[in-house]
Write a protein that holds these residues in place. Structure first.
Motif, PDB file in Angstrom:
ATOM      1  N   SER A 141      26.329  31.987  31.248  1.00 13.42           N
ATOM      2  CA  SER A 141      26.029  32.420  32.622  1.00 13.42           C
ATOM      3  C   SER A 141      24.657  31.955  33.086  1.00 13.42           C
ATOM      4  O   SER A 141      24.172  32.407  34.115  1.00 13.42           O
ATOM      5  N   GLN A 142      23.996  31.093  32.315  1.00 11.31           N
ATOM      6  CA  GLN A 142      22.662  30.664  32.709  1.00 11.31           C
ATOM      7  C   GLN A 142      22.721  29.798  33.963  1.00 11.31           C
ATOM      8  O   GLN A 142      23.756  29.222  34.293  1.00 11.31           O
ATOM      9  N   GLN A 143      21.592  29.696  34.650  1.00  9.89           N
ATOM     10  CA  GLN A 143      21.533  29.008  35.937  1.00  9.89           C
ATOM     11  C   GLN A 143      21.820  27.522  35.770  1.00  9.89           C
ATOM     12  O   GLN A 143      21.491  26.920  34.752  1.00  9.89           O
ATOM     13  N   GLN A 144      22.448  26.942  36.790  1.00 19.07           N
ATOM     14  CA  GLN A 144      22.765  25.517  36.772  1.00 19.07           C
ATOM     15  C   GLN A 144      21.993  24.809  37.880  1.00 19.07           C
ATOM     16  O   GLN A 144      21.695  25.393  38.923  1.00 19.07           O
ATOM     17  N   TYR A 145      21.704  23.520  37.649  1.00 21.10           N
ATOM     18  CA  TYR A 145      20.896  22.734  38.589  1.00 21.10           C
ATOM     19  C   TYR A 145      21.586  21.405  38.865  1.00 21.10           C
ATOM     20  O   TYR A 145      22.229  20.814  37.993  1.00 21.10           O
TER      21      TYR A 145
ATOM     22  N   SER B 294      15.290  17.396  38.696  1.00 27.78           N
ATOM     23  CA  SER B 294      14.210  16.401  38.731  1.00 27.78           C
ATOM     24  C   SER B 294      12.979  16.970  39.425  1.00 27.78           C
ATOM     25  O   SER B 294      11.841  16.684  39.027  1.00 27.78           O
ATOM     26  N   ALA B 295      13.192  17.805  40.464  1.00 30.69           N
ATOM     27  CA  ALA B 295      12.059  18.428  41.146  1.00 30.69           C
ATOM     28  C   ALA B 295      11.326  19.402  40.221  1.00 30.69           C
ATOM     29  O   ALA B 295      10.097  19.461  40.199  1.00 30.69           O
ATOM     30  N   LYS B 296      12.100  20.159  39.416  1.00 28.65           N
ATOM     31  CA  LYS B 296      11.467  21.104  38.485  1.00 28.65           C
ATOM     32  C   LYS B 296      10.717  20.378  37.370  1.00 28.65           C
ATOM     33  O   LYS B 296       9.698  20.860  36.881  1.00 28.65           O
ATOM     34  N   LEU B 297      11.234  19.213  36.982  1.00 34.66           N
ATOM     35  CA  LEU B 297      10.573  18.445  35.927  1.00 34.66           C
ATOM     36  C   LEU B 297       9.422  17.606  36.455  1.00 34.66           C
ATOM     37  O   LEU B 297       8.632  17.070  35.677  1.00 34.66           O
ATOM     38  N   GLY B 298       9.354  17.457  37.787  1.00 31.58           N
ATOM     39  CA  GLY B 298       8.277  16.661  38.378  1.00 31.58           C
ATOM     40  C   GLY B 298       8.494  15.167  38.233  1.00 31.58           C
ATOM     41  O   GLY B 298       7.542  14.402  38.129  1.00 31.58           O
ATOM     42  N   ILE B 299       9.756  14.739  38.206  1.00 33.81           N
ATOM     43  CA  ILE B 299      10.071  13.314  38.086  1.00 33.81           C
ATOM     44  C   ILE B 299      11.038  12.936  39.198  1.00 33.81           C
ATOM     45  O   ILE B 299      11.602  13.805  39.877  1.00 33.81           O
ATOM     46  N   ALA B 300      11.235  11.632  39.394  1.00 37.52           N
ATOM     47  CA  ALA B 300      12.179  11.163  40.401  1.00 37.52           C
ATOM     48  C   ALA B 300      13.611  11.355  39.909  1.00 37.52           C
ATOM     49  O   ALA B 300      13.878  11.370  38.699  1.00 37.52           O
ATOM     50  N   ALA B 301      14.535  11.509  40.858  1.00 37.59           N
ATOM     51  CA  ALA B 301      15.949  11.658  40.495  1.00 37.59           C
ATOM     52  C   ALA B 301      16.444  10.424  39.745  1.00 37.59           C
ATOM     53  O   ALA B 301      17.250  10.533  38.820  1.00 37.59           O
ATOM     54  N   ALA B 302      15.941   9.232  40.119  1.00 39.66           N
ATOM     55  CA  ALA B 302      16.342   8.003  39.431  1.00 39.66           C
ATOM     56  C   ALA B 302      15.907   8.031  37.965  1.00 39.66           C
ATOM     57  O   ALA B 302      16.616   7.533  37.080  1.00 39.66           O
ATOM     58  N   THR B 303      14.750   8.620  37.688  1.00 42.14           N
ATOM     59  CA  THR B 303      14.271   8.726  36.308  1.00 42.14           C
ATOM     60  C   THR B 303      15.175   9.646  35.489  1.00 42.14           C
ATOM     61  O   THR B 303      15.503   9.356  34.331  1.00 42.14           O
ATOM     62  N   LEU B 304      15.591  10.766  36.094  1.00 40.94           N
ATOM     63  CA  LEU B 304      16.505  11.685  35.402  1.00 40.94           C
ATOM     64  C   LEU B 304      17.840  10.999  35.115  1.00 40.94           C
ATOM     65  O   LEU B 304      18.422  11.184  34.042  1.00 40.94           O
ATOM     66  N   ARG B 305      18.334  10.216  36.064  1.00 38.28           N
ATOM     67  CA  ARG B 305      19.587   9.491  35.841  1.00 38.28           C
ATOM     68  C   ARG B 305      19.424   8.484  34.702  1.00 38.28           C
ATOM     69  O   ARG B 305      20.362   8.224  33.945  1.00 38.28           O
ATOM     70  N   LYS B 306      18.237   7.889  34.582  1.00 37.61           N
ATOM     71  CA  LYS B 306      17.984   6.948  33.484  1.00 37.61           C
ATOM     72  C   LYS B 306      18.014   7.684  32.150  1.00 37.61           C
ATOM     73  O   LYS B 306      18.591   7.190  31.179  1.00 37.61           O
TER      74      LYS B 306
END
Length: 209
Positions: free
Chosen positions: A11-15, A21-33
């Protein structure tokens, strides 16, 4: 949530990709990589309605990856490979027990006597391959878009430089023409002044006679 890592708290939160990527402070493209390289190691993430969703466990995994990458000085792929080796030996057994029929889990007989085990793994392998292909396609598309954008920017800069050179050349030509016209006018004025002086001097002597 990792498909090869069962979450302890369903039941933990989903993102979404953008939220995580906003919570990690990185670009969405970086997360996809990151996702792409994890996929190459056989680690995929939960999908709902065709979109990847992440859990708090996944967020912790990415934070661990970022810290390891910054601390170790090794490449991103090497860091992900190291994390994958830590995750997979523990989680593959848990995954197999969860996905196999109860009769197979409880039965201590050899796996070869239960051919249905292989059948349950085939759809997962197909899904994993599809996810990797999707990630590769998405990554290639992003790289192509960035390449086209850079080429367009370069063409725009070249066009601006060309226009600037043309403007400077035109201004220089105008300046040179104005200078030549001014010099010619000065020379003509001097000639007129000389003619006037000699005319006056000659008329002076003529009147004395």
């Amino acid at each position: 949530m990792l498909k090869v890592v069962e979450s302890k708290n369903e039941s933990q939160q989903q993102y979404t990709t953008e939220e995580l990527s906003a919570k990690l402070g990185i670009a969405a493209a970086t997360l996809r990589k990151y996702n792409f390289y994890f996929g190459k190691e056989g680690i995929t993430f939960k999908k709902e309605r065709g979109k990847i969703v992440y859990s708090n466990d996944d967020m912790a995994l990415f934070k661990k990856l970022m810290a390891l990458h910054q601390r170790s000085g090794t490449t991103l792929q090497e860091c992900i490979g190291e994390l994958a080796q830590q995750i997979q030996p523990v989680t593959k057994l848990s995954q197999a027990q969860t996905e196999l029929p109860q009769s197979v889990v409880e039965d201590p007989q050899p796996v070869a006597e239960h051919p249905q085990q292989e059948l349950t793994l085939t759809p997962q392998l197909t899904e994993l391959q599809n996810n990797v292909k999707q990630l590769e396609t998405s990554f290639a598309k992003e790289m192509s878009e960035q390449k086209n954008y850079m080429y367009q920017q370069l063409e725009n800069q070249q066009e601006q430089v060309k226009q600037l050179k043309s403007y400077i050349t035109t201004k220089l030509e105008q300046r040179d023409k104005q200078m030549m016209d001014t010099i010619r006018q000065i020379q003509e004025l001097k000639e007129e002044q000389k003619k006037g002086f000699w005319y006056w001097l000659r008329s002076l002597f003529t009147s004395k006679k």
